[in-house]
Write an enzyme that holds these catalytic residues in place. Structure first.
Site, mmCIF file in Angstrom:
data_model
loop_
_atom_site.group_PDB
_atom_site.id
_atom_site.type_symbol
_atom_site.label_atom_id
_atom_site.label_comp_id
_atom_site.label_asym_id
_atom_site.label_seq_id
_atom_site.Cartn_x
_atom_site.Cartn_y
_atom_site.Cartn_z
ATOM 1 N N HIS A 60 -4.372 28.305 -43.910
ATOM 2 C CA HIS A 60 -2.696 28.065 -43.855
ATOM 3 C C HIS A 60 -2.719 26.744 -44.511
ATOM 4 O O HIS A 60 -3.630 25.931 -44.924
ATOM 5 C CB HIS A 60 -2.313 28.045 -42.650
ATOM 6 C CG HIS A 60 -2.803 26.899 -41.503
ATOM 7 N ND1 HIS A 60 -3.999 26.908 -41.147
ATOM 8 C CD2 HIS A 60 -2.141 26.123 -40.906
ATOM 9 C CE1 HIS A 60 -4.074 25.879 -40.427
ATOM 10 N NE2 HIS A 60 -2.890 25.327 -40.103
ATOM 11 N N HIS A 62 -1.267 23.658 -43.682
ATOM 12 C CA HIS A 62 -1.177 22.315 -43.012
ATOM 13 C C HIS A 62 -2.387 21.636 -43.836
ATOM 14 O O HIS A 62 -3.417 22.058 -44.283
ATOM 15 C CB HIS A 62 -1.417 22.332 -41.465
ATOM 16 C CG HIS A 62 -0.291 22.997 -40.870
ATOM 17 N ND1 HIS A 62 -0.185 23.600 -39.478
ATOM 18 C CD2 HIS A 62 1.001 22.623 -40.950
ATOM 19 C CE1 HIS A 62 0.936 23.773 -39.114
ATOM 20 N NE2 HIS A 62 1.741 23.269 -40.140
ATOM 21 N N ASP A 64 -4.594 19.590 -43.142
ATOM 22 C CA ASP A 64 -6.039 19.414 -42.613
ATOM 23 C C ASP A 64 -6.916 20.421 -42.913
ATOM 24 O O ASP A 64 -7.955 20.598 -42.736
ATOM 25 C CB ASP A 64 -6.038 18.995 -40.952
ATOM 26 C CG ASP A 64 -5.348 19.726 -40.166
ATOM 27 O OD1 ASP A 64 -4.085 20.546 -40.613
ATOM 28 O OD2 ASP A 64 -5.771 19.943 -39.117
ATOM 29 N N HIS A 65 -6.333 21.518 -43.530
ATOM 30 C CA HIS A 65 -6.880 22.746 -43.892
ATOM 31 C C HIS A 65 -6.995 22.870 -45.441
ATOM 32 O O HIS A 65 -7.783 23.770 -45.840
ATOM 33 C CB HIS A 65 -6.443 24.083 -43.312
ATOM 34 C CG HIS A 65 -6.550 23.943 -41.714
ATOM 35 N ND1 HIS A 65 -7.386 24.704 -40.991
ATOM 36 C CD2 HIS A 65 -5.791 23.098 -40.743
ATOM 37 C CE1 HIS A 65 -7.376 24.579 -39.564
ATOM 38 N NE2 HIS A 65 -6.261 23.525 -39.351
ATOM 39 N N ASP A 210 -6.058 28.045 -36.762
ATOM 40 C CA ASP A 210 -5.159 27.323 -35.768
ATOM 41 C C ASP A 210 -4.274 28.482 -35.448
ATOM 42 O O ASP A 210 -3.571 29.354 -36.234
ATOM 43 C CB ASP A 210 -4.060 26.304 -36.726
ATOM 44 C CG ASP A 210 -4.588 24.992 -36.932
ATOM 45 O OD1 ASP A 210 -5.928 24.909 -36.837
ATOM 46 O OD2 ASP A 210 -4.295 24.178 -37.356
ATOM 47 N N HIS A 268 -11.875 21.900 -34.058
ATOM 48 C CA HIS A 268 -10.470 21.568 -34.176
ATOM 49 C C HIS A 268 -10.067 20.773 -33.033
ATOM 50 O O HIS A 268 -8.775 20.824 -32.607
ATOM 51 C CB HIS A 268 -9.421 22.762 -34.503
ATOM 52 C CG HIS A 268 -8.169 22.358 -35.281
ATOM 53 N ND1 HIS A 268 -7.239 22.101 -34.644
ATOM 54 C CD2 HIS A 268 -7.850 22.308 -36.619
ATOM 55 C CE1 HIS A 268 -6.096 21.952 -35.472
ATOM 56 N NE2 HIS A 268 -6.566 21.937 -36.620
HETATM 57 ZN ZN ZN Z 1 -2.321 24.021 -38.510
#
Ligand code: ZN
Length: 301
Positions: A60, A62, A64-65, A210, A268
């Site tokens: 996805h 976000h 941090d990914h 997530d 995570h």
């Molecule tokens: Zn996320």
């Protein structure tokens, strides 16, 4: 297969833990799953050969990914790669990366492909003789998918010491594919059961980056040899996990247990936790074969 962990932190930057990134080795090529900021530095540190990358999967958008993706692609470009590389990710990723490349004057000199994943329904992303990559929707604050990557049962293993030294090469393939072989010259029959043994069984890796606690994902991760599941919080923060569409350690363990996976790796982790002992304890109370992800760690399965 082997999984190498490159990051185990969540969104807020942490000195002790890096953002998401994992490398799966399948035979002689690599699949990178998520690519948080600075992933390429951790690939260098942990001796991951960037030239062996064949697929990149982004769960996805976000940061941090995937904030490490443009840096990694630029480096790959500088390495004069000629092999194709395919990036699978949600709608918008292709546009973002293309815009970054355009305005930084970077002309990509190798075959780079983007393939948009369906974040609403499960699908088969890719399949060949060796692997199958499937996706399934995860419930998060923005469109997000999980991955199920299976390495198929390998062909039968030939017991070459039992065969004559001049055994014709084309016959090897017949034996590998499970057939008996009748030698055209001598008329001798080589029984498959006598000259081969079983190949490697199927291996399954599932990845849930997530997600809110959601039992609908169980069928998609069922019977995995290794399940990677986020555990951003411990159970006393269940309310916060629910509000932010994340999971707790015991919720991850419930998924692992109900899906009959062999091993669970938790990751995570929220920056609020300096020690993760209670996270592990909490998961193991539900599913004994739980482990904490740690940068640089490799898991064979
Ligand atoms: Zn996320």
């Amino acid at each position: 297969m082997e999984l190498k962990v490159l990051g185990s932190g969540s969104a807020t930057p942490q000195l002790e833990r890096s953002p998401a990134g994992s490398v799966l080795t399948v035979d002689n090529f690599l699949i990178l799953i998520d690519c948080g900021e600075g992933t390429q530095f951790r690939m260098l540190r942990h001796k991951v050969k960037i030239s062996r990358l064949r697929y990149i999967l982004i769960s996805h958008l976000h940061g941090d990914h995937f904030f490490g993706l443009i840096g990694l692609l630029s480096t790959i470009n500088m390495q004069k790669r000629t092999e194709p590389l395919t990036v699978f990710g949600p709608k918008g990723l292709d546009e973002i990366i293309t815009l970054q490349l355009k305005h930084s004057g970077s002309a990509i000199g190798f075959p780079l492909f983007f393939r948009t994943v369906d974040t609403d329904s499960p699908e088969i992303l890719f399949e060949d003789e060796v692997i199958k990559i499937r996706t399934f929707p995860l419930m998060h604050r923005i469109p997000c998918v999980g991955f199920r990557i299976s390495k198929k049962v390998s062909k039968r293993k030939i017991l070459s010491e039992k065969l004559p030294s001049n055994f014709p090469v084309p016959y090897y393939n017949l034996l590998k594919n499970g057939h008996d072989v009748v030698d055209a010259l001598s008329g001798k029959t080589y029984l498959n059961s006598e000259f081969t043994t079983e190949g490697q069984p199927e291996k399954i890796f599932s990845y849930c980056s997530d997600t809110i606690f959601d039992e609908r994902i169980i069928p998609f991760v069922e019977n995995s040899d290794l399940l990677y599941h986020e555990a951003t919080f411990s159970q006393e923060m269940a309310e916060r996990a629910y509000m932010t569409h994340h999971s707790t350690a015991s919720q991850a363990a419930i998924i692992a247990s109900k899906a009959h996976v062999k091993r669970l790796i938790l990751s995570h982790f929220s920056s609020r936790y300096k020690s993760l002992d209670h996270i592990l304890e909490e998961a193991r109370a539900v599913f004994q074969n739980s482990f904490l992800a740690e940068e640089g760690q490799s898991l064979n399965f």
